[in-house]
Design a protein around this motif. Structure first.
Motif, PDB file in Angstrom:
ATOM      1  N   ASN A 172       0.829  -1.205   0.000  1.00 14.88           N
ATOM      2  CA  ASN A 172       0.000   0.000   0.000  1.00 14.88           C
ATOM      3  C   ASN A 172       0.866   1.258   0.000  1.00 14.88           C
ATOM      4  O   ASN A 172       2.063   1.207   0.259  1.00 14.88           O
ATOM      5  N   LEU A 173       0.221   2.381  -0.287  1.00 13.29           N
ATOM      6  CA  LEU A 173       0.950   3.640  -0.443  1.00 13.29           C
ATOM      7  C   LEU A 173       1.669   4.042   0.838  1.00 13.29           C
ATOM      8  O   LEU A 173       2.813   4.503   0.784  1.00 13.29           O
ATOM      9  N   ARG A 174       1.031   3.851   1.981  1.00 20.28           N
ATOM     10  CA  ARG A 174       1.673   4.236   3.253  1.00 20.28           C
ATOM     11  C   ARG A 174       2.978   3.460   3.427  1.00 20.28           C
ATOM     12  O   ARG A 174       4.002   4.024   3.808  1.00 20.28           O
ATOM     13  N   TYR A 206       0.357  13.382   8.067  1.00 18.93           N
ATOM     14  CA  TYR A 206      -0.968  13.777   7.576  1.00 18.93           C
ATOM     15  C   TYR A 206      -1.805  12.557   7.204  1.00 18.93           C
ATOM     16  O   TYR A 206      -3.008  12.527   7.435  1.00 18.93           O
ATOM     17  N   MET A 207      -1.164  11.539   6.637  1.00 18.52           N
ATOM     18  CA  MET A 207      -1.900  10.321   6.289  1.00 18.52           C
ATOM     19  C   MET A 207      -2.456   9.652   7.543  1.00 18.52           C
ATOM     20  O   MET A 207      -3.549   9.081   7.517  1.00 18.52           O
ATOM     21  N   ASP A 208      -1.708   9.732   8.645  1.00 22.15           N
ATOM     22  CA  ASP A 208      -2.167   9.159   9.903  1.00 22.15           C
ATOM     23  C   ASP A 208      -3.281   9.988  10.551  1.00 22.15           C
ATOM     24  O   ASP A 208      -4.129   9.452  11.243  1.00 22.15           O
ATOM     25  N   GLN A 209      -3.275  11.298  10.306  1.00 30.06           N
ATOM     26  CA  GLN A 209      -4.236  12.202  10.948  1.00 30.06           C
ATOM     27  C   GLN A 209      -5.593  12.259  10.265  1.00 30.06           C
ATOM     28  O   GLN A 209      -6.608  12.462  10.924  1.00 30.06           O
ATOM     29  N   PHE A 210      -5.625  12.129   8.943  1.00 36.41           N
ATOM     30  CA  PHE A 210      -6.854  12.376   8.191  1.00 36.41           C
ATOM     31  C   PHE A 210      -7.366  11.112   7.508  1.00 36.41           C
ATOM     32  O   PHE A 210      -6.605  10.428   6.825  1.00 36.41           O
ATOM     33  N   ASN A 255     -11.349  16.996   1.838  1.00 39.60           N
ATOM     34  CA  ASN A 255     -10.401  17.577   2.771  1.00 39.60           C
ATOM     35  C   ASN A 255      -9.854  18.818   2.087  1.00 39.60           C
ATOM     36  O   ASN A 255      -8.959  18.739   1.248  1.00 39.60           O
ATOM     37  N   GLU A 256     -10.406  19.955   2.430  1.00 41.40           N
ATOM     38  CA  GLU A 256     -10.069  21.198   1.728  1.00 41.40           C
ATOM     39  C   GLU A 256      -8.745  21.798   2.185  1.00 41.40           C
ATOM     40  O   GLU A 256      -8.275  22.763   1.588  1.00 41.40           O
ATOM     41  N   MET A 257      -8.135  21.210   3.199  1.00 38.48           N
ATOM     42  CA  MET A 257      -6.867  21.740   3.695  1.00 38.48           C
ATOM     43  C   MET A 257      -5.664  21.041   3.060  1.00 38.48           C
ATOM     44  O   MET A 257      -4.699  21.688   2.669  1.00 38.48           O
ATOM     45  N   VAL A 258      -5.741  19.700   2.952  1.00 39.97           N
ATOM     46  CA  VAL A 258      -4.599  18.935   2.478  1.00 39.97           C
ATOM     47  C   VAL A 258      -5.111  17.633   1.869  1.00 39.97           C
ATOM     48  O   VAL A 258      -5.973  16.971   2.442  1.00 39.97           O
ATOM     49  N   HIS A 259      -4.630  17.304   0.669  1.00 38.56           N
ATOM     50  CA  HIS A 259      -5.040  16.042   0.044  1.00 38.56           C
ATOM     51  C   HIS A 259      -3.961  15.532  -0.903  1.00 38.56           C
ATOM     52  O   HIS A 259      -3.072  16.259  -1.314  1.00 38.56           O
ATOM     53  N   MET A 260      -4.066  14.226  -1.211  1.00 37.17           N
ATOM     54  CA  MET A 260      -3.062  13.533  -2.018  1.00 37.17           C
ATOM     55  C   MET A 260      -3.216  13.859  -3.505  1.00 37.17           C
ATOM     56  O   MET A 260      -4.328  13.932  -4.030  1.00 37.17           O
ATOM     57  N   THR A 261      -2.063  14.031  -4.152  1.00 43.90           N
ATOM     58  CA  THR A 261      -1.996  14.197  -5.597  1.00 43.90           C
ATOM     59  C   THR A 261      -0.852  13.330  -6.121  1.00 43.90           C
ATOM     60  O   THR A 261       0.002  12.878  -5.362  1.00 43.90           O
ATOM     61  N   GLY A 294     -10.252  27.344  -2.039  1.00 49.76           N
ATOM     62  CA  GLY A 294      -9.385  28.010  -1.072  1.00 49.76           C
ATOM     63  C   GLY A 294      -7.955  27.493  -1.099  1.00 49.76           C
ATOM     64  O   GLY A 294      -7.665  26.394  -1.590  1.00 49.76           O
ATOM     65  N   THR A 295      -7.049  28.275  -0.561  1.00 51.91           N
ATOM     66  CA  THR A 295      -5.645  27.896  -0.453  1.00 51.91           C
ATOM     67  C   THR A 295      -5.542  26.587   0.336  1.00 51.91           C
ATOM     68  O   THR A 295      -6.207  26.410   1.345  1.00 51.91           O
ATOM     69  N   HIS A 296      -4.700  25.677  -0.167  1.00 52.96           N
ATOM     70  CA  HIS A 296      -4.555  24.368   0.466  1.00 52.96           C
ATOM     71  C   HIS A 296      -3.204  23.763   0.079  1.00 52.96           C
ATOM     72  O   HIS A 296      -2.429  24.397  -0.629  1.00 52.96           O
ATOM     73  N   MET A 297      -2.956  22.530   0.534  1.00 50.60           N
ATOM     74  CA  MET A 297      -1.693  21.847   0.230  1.00 50.60           C
ATOM     75  C   MET A 297      -1.951  20.541  -0.506  1.00 50.60           C
ATOM     76  O   MET A 297      -2.909  19.828  -0.209  1.00 50.60           O
ATOM     77  N   HIS A 298      -1.061  20.247  -1.450  1.00 49.65           N
ATOM     78  CA  HIS A 298      -1.057  18.953  -2.139  1.00 49.65           C
ATOM     79  C   HIS A 298       0.075  18.109  -1.560  1.00 49.65           C
ATOM     80  O   HIS A 298       1.229  18.545  -1.557  1.00 49.65           O
ATOM     81  N   LEU A 299      -0.273  16.935  -1.084  1.00 45.93           N
ATOM     82  CA  LEU A 299       0.726  15.955  -0.658  1.00 45.93           C
ATOM     83  C   LEU A 299       1.020  15.139  -1.904  1.00 45.93           C
ATOM     84  O   LEU A 299       0.234  14.275  -2.285  1.00 45.93           O
ATOM     85  N   ASN A 300       2.105  15.435  -2.561  1.00 40.46           N
ATOM     86  CA  ASN A 300       2.352  14.928  -3.903  1.00 40.46           C
ATOM     87  C   ASN A 300       3.360  13.793  -3.945  1.00 40.46           C
ATOM     88  O   ASN A 300       4.429  13.872  -3.350  1.00 40.46           O
ATOM     89  N   VAL A 301       2.988  12.763  -4.685  1.00 39.31           N
ATOM     90  CA  VAL A 301       3.870  11.633  -4.969  1.00 39.31           C
ATOM     91  C   VAL A 301       4.178  11.689  -6.462  1.00 39.31           C
ATOM     92  O   VAL A 301       3.269  11.742  -7.292  1.00 39.31           O
ATOM     93  N   THR A 302       5.454  11.711  -6.789  1.00 39.39           N
ATOM     94  CA  THR A 302       5.875  11.814  -8.183  1.00 39.39           C
ATOM     95  C   THR A 302       6.439  10.482  -8.661  1.00 39.39           C
ATOM     96  O   THR A 302       7.189   9.822  -7.940  1.00 39.39           O
TER      97      THR A 302
END
Length: 185
Positions: free
Chosen positions: A2-4, A27-31, A39-45, A125-133
């Protein structure tokens, strides 16, 4: 795996990746809804450094919201297989049919700040992308097309030109890092 677990096993290239690996894991553990835009604050991309077979060029799109040449990528939107997300986004945003992973391993990790903007007539709104490349590959002879609702240009460019074309200072640093990692392979 899995991703985690993939993120846990990821070997950071530099201090930016080391710190952001730690934060993404936290963040993955928190949300519970980290894979959704709910999740308008932080989400996976997921993004891709999409290179030609010779590893001398990268495929860039002109991103309409950021007004800059950029890599391909997008939101997880519930899909926890981020390699799949990166490949799907690369195809959708460029018109490519044949996109393959150079490796299925994570190539890079980033946390990217996104300024507030209008998308499809609605303010986001302003937010963060938790990005995996991921490092992907395609044939540069394959036909390209724009995706007008997201980009207004698609082209293969030299690795250093990809850095120079970006108008986003932090993304220039990310692209420079990706090029260094590519050359070290």
């Amino acid at each position: 795996m899995n991703l985690r677990a993939q993120i846990r096993e990821f070997n950071p290239w530099n201090e930016q990746e080391k710190k952001e690996k730690e934060l993404i894991g936290s963040y993955m553990d928190q949300f519970d809804n980290i894979f959704d835009r709910e999740n308008e604050m932080v989400h996976m991309t997921a993004s891709s450094w999409l290179v030609n077979k010779e590893r001398t060029k990268v495929l860039m799109i002109y991103h309409n919201i950021y007004n800059s040449w950029a890599w391909t990528g997008g939101h997880a939107d519930g899909d926890q297989d981020l390699l799949n997300v990166a490949m799907k986004e690369a195809q959708e945003e460029t018109g490519l049919i044949h996109v393959t992973p150079v490796t299925e391993d994570i190539f890079s990790l980033e946390i990217l700040g996104v300024n507030g903007h209008v998308k499809k007539g609605k303010f986001v709104g302003t937010h963060m992308h938790l990005n995996v490349t991921y490092l992907l590959e395609a044939n540069e002879a394959e036909e390209l097309r724009v995706k007008p609702d997201e980009n207004s240009g698609v082209k293969w460019v030299g690795l250093q030109e990809a850095v120079e074309l970006s108008t986003e200072p932090y993304m220039k640093e990310i692209y420079q890092k990706l090029n260094a990692k590519l050359k070290a392979r």
